[in-house]
Enzyme design. Sequence first.
Site, PDB file in Angstrom:
ATOM      1  N   ASP A 117       0.864  -1.180   0.000  1.00 39.50           N
ATOM      2  CA  ASP A 117       0.000   0.000   0.000  1.00 39.50           C
ATOM      3  C   ASP A 117       0.901   1.230   0.000  1.00 39.50           C
ATOM      4  O   ASP A 117       1.709   1.402   0.914  1.00 39.50           O
ATOM      5  CB  ASP A 117      -0.882  -0.013   1.249  1.00 39.50           C
ATOM      6  CG  ASP A 117      -1.982   1.046   1.195  1.00 39.50           C
ATOM      7  OD1 ASP A 117      -1.747   2.112   0.586  1.00 39.50           O
ATOM      8  OD2 ASP A 117      -3.054   0.810   1.765  1.00 39.50           O
ATOM      9  N   TYR A 193      -1.620  -8.485  -9.352  1.00 43.17           N
ATOM     10  CA  TYR A 193      -1.655  -7.032  -9.139  1.00 43.17           C
ATOM     11  C   TYR A 193      -0.679  -6.341 -10.084  1.00 43.17           C
ATOM     12  O   TYR A 193      -1.003  -5.318 -10.691  1.00 43.17           O
ATOM     13  CB  TYR A 193      -1.318  -6.681  -7.699  1.00 43.17           C
ATOM     14  CG  TYR A 193      -1.360  -5.190  -7.451  1.00 43.17           C
ATOM     15  CD1 TYR A 193      -2.531  -4.578  -7.016  1.00 43.17           C
ATOM     16  CD2 TYR A 193      -0.258  -4.382  -7.708  1.00 43.17           C
ATOM     17  CE1 TYR A 193      -2.594  -3.204  -6.826  1.00 43.17           C
ATOM     18  CE2 TYR A 193      -0.307  -3.017  -7.516  1.00 43.17           C
ATOM     19  CZ  TYR A 193      -1.471  -2.434  -7.075  1.00 43.17           C
ATOM     20  OH  TYR A 193      -1.534  -1.071  -6.904  1.00 43.17           O
TER      21      TYR A 193
END
Length: 214
Positions: A117, A193
């Site tokens: 993140d 991802y």
Amino acid sequence: MKSTRQRLVEDLLPQVAVAEPAEGETLDLAALFPRPMRAYALEVGFGNGEHLAGWAARHPDIGFIGAEPFINGVGALLVQMEEQGLDNIRVFTDDVRRLLPAIPANALEKVFVLFPDPWPKTRHARRRFINVSNLDLLAERMVDGAELRVASDDMVYVRWSLIQATNHPAFRWTAGKPEDWRQRWPDGFPTRYEAKQIRGEPKYLTFCRLPREA
């Protein structure tokens, strides 16, 4: 959660889970695995586990610890572990910062921080995993010459990581040419991802743990 993942979370996870260490506890890494390991590695936030499973399959003599708090990702990794018969992965299902202090000094040969993140807002910068305090913890637990690999598709995070790690006395950025940070590591494994490139073209940073002074 799909039924197969749910079954493995109930049946396999208890066998491969690393319990949260007590305060002051030091993990016996060798005791976590069913057979002797040549070395140990850590992946911080393994997502769906493609990279972790790939490395574990290619390096059966390395004991891998993967940390991931999201149970769907844990379930996805467990599926790969069962399908490939991987016995050299152990899973911590909470924030890795609860585990790091318990990892012994001079224990880790590789540390992977892939697409964390980015916490892109300035006021959230202190939440980014690559920071001075976490680098201090990693440096103590990595062997001399060990690699810290960081990948991100967020340029704010890339620049932040470069500043934090290159200013740290225990680490050196190994890049010698643009391809060294523009292209995935030759021995790396793509993740779902990564393929999405949500924020931009991924960058791949490698930092070497410098030798300790005698």
